[in-house]
Motif scaffolding. Sequence first.
Motif, PDB file in Angstrom:
ATOM      1  N   ALA A  54      38.025  -2.238 -46.237  1.00 50.91           N
ATOM      2  CA  ALA A  54      37.271  -1.058 -46.054  1.00 50.91           C
ATOM      3  C   ALA A  54      36.242  -0.602 -46.975  1.00 50.91           C
ATOM      4  O   ALA A  54      35.533   0.371 -46.908  1.00 50.91           O
ATOM      5  CB  ALA A  54      38.100   0.340 -45.987  1.00 50.91           C
ATOM      6  N   SER A  67      38.409   1.351 -42.149  1.00 48.75           N
ATOM      7  CA  SER A  67      37.556   2.539 -42.033  1.00 48.75           C
ATOM      8  C   SER A  67      37.927   3.302 -43.032  1.00 48.75           C
ATOM      9  O   SER A  67      38.987   3.690 -43.799  1.00 48.75           O
ATOM     10  CB  SER A  67      37.526   3.147 -40.692  1.00 48.75           C
ATOM     11  OG  SER A  67      37.333   2.293 -39.515  1.00 48.75           O
ATOM     12  N   THR A  68      36.809   4.456 -43.481  1.00 50.97           N
ATOM     13  CA  THR A  68      37.134   5.496 -44.367  1.00 50.97           C
ATOM     14  C   THR A  68      36.407   6.734 -43.630  1.00 50.97           C
ATOM     15  O   THR A  68      35.609   6.598 -42.873  1.00 50.97           O
ATOM     16  CB  THR A  68      36.551   5.248 -45.722  1.00 50.97           C
ATOM     17  OG1 THR A  68      35.023   5.144 -45.763  1.00 50.97           O
ATOM     18  CG2 THR A  68      37.029   3.978 -46.432  1.00 50.97           C
ATOM     19  N   SER A  69      36.914   8.013 -44.481  1.00 50.35           N
ATOM     20  CA  SER A  69      36.145   9.115 -43.888  1.00 50.35           C
ATOM     21  C   SER A  69      36.103  10.034 -45.289  1.00 50.35           C
ATOM     22  O   SER A  69      36.526   9.628 -46.221  1.00 50.35           O
ATOM     23  CB  SER A  69      37.203   9.893 -42.766  1.00 50.35           C
ATOM     24  OG  SER A  69      36.602  10.951 -42.501  1.00 50.35           O
ATOM     25  N   ARG A  86      42.496   6.447 -47.142  1.00 45.80           N
ATOM     26  CA  ARG A  86      40.975   6.269 -46.525  1.00 45.80           C
ATOM     27  C   ARG A  86      39.980   7.434 -46.802  1.00 45.80           C
ATOM     28  O   ARG A  86      39.067   7.334 -46.116  1.00 45.80           O
ATOM     29  CB  ARG A  86      41.414   6.014 -44.974  1.00 45.80           C
ATOM     30  CG  ARG A  86      42.568   4.762 -44.626  1.00 45.80           C
ATOM     31  CD  ARG A  86      42.532   4.628 -43.459  1.00 45.80           C
ATOM     32  NE  ARG A  86      43.525   3.389 -43.241  1.00 45.80           N
ATOM     33  CZ  ARG A  86      44.230   3.049 -42.385  1.00 45.80           C
ATOM     34  NH1 ARG A  86      44.256   3.838 -41.149  1.00 45.80           N
ATOM     35  NH2 ARG A  86      45.140   2.193 -42.266  1.00 45.80           N
ATOM     36  N   ILE A 122      42.326   7.928 -38.629  1.00 44.05           N
ATOM     37  CA  ILE A 122      41.198   7.072 -39.379  1.00 44.05           C
ATOM     38  C   ILE A 122      41.850   5.562 -39.061  1.00 44.05           C
ATOM     39  O   ILE A 122      42.591   5.181 -39.498  1.00 44.05           O
ATOM     40  CB  ILE A 122      41.234   7.349 -40.744  1.00 44.05           C
ATOM     41  CG1 ILE A 122      40.839   8.957 -40.674  1.00 44.05           C
ATOM     42  CG2 ILE A 122      40.050   6.750 -41.545  1.00 44.05           C
ATOM     43  CD1 ILE A 122      40.972   9.629 -42.075  1.00 44.05           C
TER      44      ILE A 122
END
Length: 189
Positions: free
Chosen positions: A180, A116-118, A153, A112
């Motif tokens: 993020a 960014s994130t998920s 994240r 990741i």
Amino acid sequence: MNFTDLNQKLTSASNQIAVTTYQSPLGLMFLGATENGICLAEFYDRIHLEKTLLKLAESLKSQFVEEENKHLNQLKTELALYFDKKLQEFTVPLVLTGTDFQQKVFQSLIKIPYGSTSTYKNQAIVLGDVKAIRAVATANGLNKIAVVIPCHRIIGSDGSMVGYAGGIHRKEALLQLEGALQQTQLSLL
């Protein structure tokens, strides 16, 4: 943390985990490494820290020794650069513990990108089983190498801050450091 007391609780320890502390901007961290790489980076007040340390030592058949090594020195340097916003990807060698599935989850976390994130669902999809969301979440919670393996994240599918063993306040701070968080999320802080 008294590592002598922890070592007395271990049964078969033929190897060593060098441990030291690191004062991060978000609080004191315990760092640990074998001769092959980093196996531990946890905040001092992490949920179930002693249990996490014992499980790590047992899985590596090791006991703790308070000393420095080259991997710990590299990690300290990289963490300082990360917190100064001068490092986005860690290069220190890692020693992952856990089941094969857990290690796949850890590897997916590393992918990741910074900033960014998920979500657990996205991670499950990446791993090839959308139904494995709970198993992915459980594996994330077992990550013993905070910040370097960026489980911070992972956010809720609705954009909410979800569990983080180091504390939601740290998760938010790490995501903010990385840029993020969306503007709406920042306003909630």
